[in-house]
Write a protein that holds these residues in place. Structure first.
Motif: not given
Length: 364
Positions: A273-274, A277-279, A305, A309, A344
């Protein structure tokens, strides 16, 4: 435009029954064959020669000038059909539209100009080939190699980015054909609700056997970078364990055993999932493991992580600090994650203050 290609496809075998209902999430398996065709002239005749099908592959090698028509991929040869989930951003939209017009058992063919698919097909071919013979890297190793790869992309210029990791694909991109001729054969169509029904109808012995099989298949798909397909296997295995647990008394020996077996599946699912992009899902699944095993380093690292995100700064720092405390050898990895988080946050802060002040905010 795609629709007209699909409608004018060449039918080699008609298939059976009605065209299925292709709802989002429907799982489709199919065989495919891709032939690179180098001669722009005389297409019809050449198409005739190339389509004499899998058994007569040799015909179309006789009639050529400098570049012979070449079979790029043939899933029947590899012995592994391709899988696709409808509505999940498949790399080659033409194939998805085409499949949505097919009956089970249909075999058909479309010629597609290289300029329409030359940027996408090599990527698709590469991920299919990796899926067929995956390299099993250790998980932390992939974190490290991911970083190395990212940094080499920044510094190494274009050279390293051009290679697809397969000589024939690099050659194809360097010496592009006029068009690619695709042949698809639709094997199975599974609506999304079929999975739950399948699980529900399974006998207990069958369920117990199915869990490790699904896990192994998921891992193989994962190492072939087929994350969507891998996640599907992990979810199905977890659904089976849930069913098995419902048949036991909570906290009984059997119940606890099934609960314990969920851990590696949840960890693998969170990692997939990481990468997809399914955080928020990754956060939930890694968090479920931390709930069972508060000192599980992999779970904490993945939750960290996922937190990073979705901008949960405090929680991310807490998770990463726990990882470094539990396993000091992961210190450098945690440092790198924290540096990425800092960067970020800084970028977001700069952007916000720029919006506020209408001019660039600089700080040393």
């Amino acid at each position: 435009m795609l629709e007209s290609f699909v409608k004018s496809r060449k039918l080699l075998a008609p298939g059976k029954g009605d065209v299925p209902e292709y709802k989002n999430g429907t799982k489709v398996t199919f065989h495919f064959k891709t032939v690179a065709i180098f001669d722009g002239k005389d297409q019809q005749q050449q198409q005739q020669k190339t389509t004499d099908d899998h058994n007569h592959n040799n015909d179309h090698h006789h009639h050529h000038h400098e570049h012979k028509d070449t079979v790029v991929d043939d899933s029947k040869e590899s012995g592994k059909p391709m899988e696709l989930f409808i509505g999940k951003q498949f790399k080659l939209p033409l194939w998805e539209e085409w499949i949505k017009d097919m009956r089970v058992g249909e075999r058909s063919q479309i010629d597609f100009e290289w300029r329409f698919c030359g940027d996408v097909y090599p990527m698709l071919s590469k991920s299919y080939r990796n899926f067929c013979k995956p390299s099993l890297e250790a998980e932390y190793e992939t974190e490290e190699t991911r970083r190395k790869r990212q940094s080499s992309h920044c510094c190494g210029g274009m050279q390293s980015q051009r290679s697809y990791g397969y000589d024939d694909l690099d050659h194809l991109v360097g010496h592009p054909p006029t068009r690619l001729q695709f042949t698809l054969e639709l094997l199975t169509v599974e609506p999304p609700e079929k999975v739950d029904k399948e699980v529900w109808l399974m006998g207990e012995a069958e369920m117990v056997k199915e869990v490790p099989a699904l896990k192994a298949e998921g891992n193989r798909l994962f190492s072939g970078k087929q994350y969507e397909q891998a996640a599907y296997r992990y979810r199905k295995a977890l659904a089976i364990l849930e069913q098995l647990m419902q048949r036991e008394k909570p906290n009984d020996t059997e119940w606890l055993e099934y609960d314990r077996r969920k851990v590696p599946l949840l960890l693998n699912l969170a990692q997939a999932e990481l990468l997809l992009g399914e955080f928020y899902h990754a956060l939930e699944h890694a968090g479920e493991v931390v709930g069972k095993e508060p000192a599980n380093v992999k779970a904490l690292f993945r939750r960290g992580r996922a937190n990073a995100a979705v901008w949960n700064e405090e929680e991310a720092r807490r998770d990463f600090a726990a990882v470094a405390a539990l396993d000091p050898s992961l210190g450098p990895l945690v440092k790198a994650e924290l540096a990425e988080l800092e960067a970020k946050l800084k970028a977001r802060e700069a952007k916000e203050s720029q919006l506020l002040k209408g001019k660039l905010f600089s700080s040393s």
